[in-house]
Design an enzyme around this catalytic site. Sequence first.
Site, PDB file in Angstrom:
ATOM      1  N   PRO A  25      18.966  38.708  16.981  1.00  0.00           N
ATOM      2  CA  PRO A  25      18.113  39.558  17.490  1.00  0.00           C
ATOM      3  C   PRO A  25      17.830  38.997  19.154  1.00  0.00           C
ATOM      4  O   PRO A  25      17.804  37.165  18.824  1.00  0.00           O
ATOM      5  CB  PRO A  25      16.796  39.751  16.666  1.00  0.00           C
ATOM      6  CG  PRO A  25      17.337  38.816  15.705  1.00  0.00           C
ATOM      7  CD  PRO A  25      18.238  38.255  15.700  1.00  0.00           C
ATOM      8  N   GLU A  26      17.616  39.272  20.000  1.00  0.00           N
ATOM      9  CA  GLU A  26      17.241  39.095  21.494  1.00  0.00           C
ATOM     10  C   GLU A  26      16.495  39.926  22.009  1.00  0.00           C
ATOM     11  O   GLU A  26      16.079  40.840  21.110  1.00  0.00           O
ATOM     12  CB  GLU A  26      18.863  38.747  22.223  1.00  0.00           C
ATOM     13  CG  GLU A  26      19.916  38.103  21.083  1.00  0.00           C
ATOM     14  CD  GLU A  26      20.592  38.235  22.415  1.00  0.00           C
ATOM     15  OE1 GLU A  26      21.043  37.675  24.159  1.00  0.00           O
ATOM     16  OE2 GLU A  26      22.224  37.821  22.081  1.00  0.00           O
ATOM     17  N   HIS A 111      15.845  37.902  -0.561  1.00  0.00           N
ATOM     18  CA  HIS A 111      15.293  36.812   0.379  1.00  0.00           C
ATOM     19  C   HIS A 111      14.055  37.609   1.417  1.00  0.00           C
ATOM     20  O   HIS A 111      13.403  37.499   2.569  1.00  0.00           O
ATOM     21  CB  HIS A 111      16.314  37.064   1.349  1.00  0.00           C
ATOM     22  CG  HIS A 111      17.862  36.589   0.891  1.00  0.00           C
ATOM     23  ND1 HIS A 111      17.397  35.202   0.307  1.00  0.00           N
ATOM     24  CD2 HIS A 111      19.043  36.986   0.871  1.00  0.00           C
ATOM     25  CE1 HIS A 111      18.669  34.754  -0.393  1.00  0.00           C
ATOM     26  NE2 HIS A 111      19.400  35.524   0.162  1.00  0.00           N
ATOM     27  N   ARG A 130      18.892  33.459   5.783  1.00  0.00           N
ATOM     28  CA  ARG A 130      18.992  31.362   6.150  1.00  0.00           C
ATOM     29  C   ARG A 130      17.541  31.253   6.626  1.00  0.00           C
ATOM     30  O   ARG A 130      18.092  30.165   7.003  1.00  0.00           O
ATOM     31  CB  ARG A 130      20.114  31.874   7.008  1.00  0.00           C
ATOM     32  CG  ARG A 130      21.669  32.951   6.929  1.00  0.00           C
ATOM     33  CD  ARG A 130      22.565  32.735   8.539  1.00  0.00           C
ATOM     34  NE  ARG A 130      23.934  33.379   7.821  1.00  0.00           N
ATOM     35  CZ  ARG A 130      24.736  33.676   8.440  1.00  0.00           C
ATOM     36  NH1 ARG A 130      24.545  32.385   9.533  1.00  0.00           N
ATOM     37  NH2 ARG A 130      25.780  34.327   7.836  1.00  0.00           N
TER      38      ARG A 130
END
Length: 292
Positions: A25-26, A111, A130
């Site tokens: 994501p930017e 997660h 992650r």
Amino acid sequence: MRANRSLIWFGLGDLREFEYAYRMPELPEVECVRQGILAEFLGQKIVQVWSRDTGNLLDQKSLSLQKMKSAVLHSVERRGKYLRWITSDFQLIAHLGMTGVWSANAERQKHTRVEFRFENGTWLSYTDPRQFGYLCVIPSSESHARWMALGPDAIGTEWSGVHLWKETRSSRVEIKVFLMDQNHVAGIGNIYASEALFAARVHPQRCAQSLTRAECNSIVRHTKKIMMLSIHNRGTTFSDYRLTNGKGGAFQGFLKVFQKPGKPCPRCRNPISQIVQGGRSTFFCEECQGGK
DNA sequence: ACGCCCTCCTGTTGGC
DNA sequence: TGCCAACAGGAGGGCG
């Protein structure tokens, strides 16, 4: 993997052609997340906080996530790829890292790391396989070092061609690496760096201080244009984030070079090149982005 | 202040 | 077909 795609907030089109999009994501994706959170939770009061395995996510200086209990969400600001929740007493600084996803009213999964339950029965959860994301709770009155150190937001007026030109005068860093330094300009990641430089016809390995005023103007203009277009097009993909049904497709249409090594350049048909800069893949056209 | 390398982590990929 | 090592990548941190 496909089973989890219904949880993706920032739709990035047909992921069959773009498997890695959701991992990075930017600015535009974070802006969509911000707007999504505001649309659903603005003014709401958190009544319960649940969390699990947040050791790698929480800043060492962060207060307990439990501090967010009883907080009323006043606003969510964004600077670059960072989000800043403003609540009645505390603020939450958050970064999605590579795989972070905020989801509204989604079932808890493997997660899922954090869940904020709101007074009206809705909930917002943060999932991050992650754990490259970042969370930090501090009092509203305190300033946050990382946030403060960020450069001007890439789509804000403060970041201009003149700004970039001045900033690059003393730097011998490669321009692509320079643009991805969040302290110079906030919000540009690997995708947009490649795409903006392609649009501006500037070679990614150009030394920053070698750029002309015109090239700086072009890079800034194209970066903003591409990002604004991406944000604007979230309508389809954001509200219809169940990408498994094949709908959407707004984002991959923007990509001219990213993740397209060997494919013909959309301008000159020369095969797209892939190189590594600063440990990250760069995609560009050697033919129409000039020389180093 | 730079330029390089390392760390975090886990799903995916590629080699055998 | 299966196993396992290599890989990816944002960002901070350390080092020379």
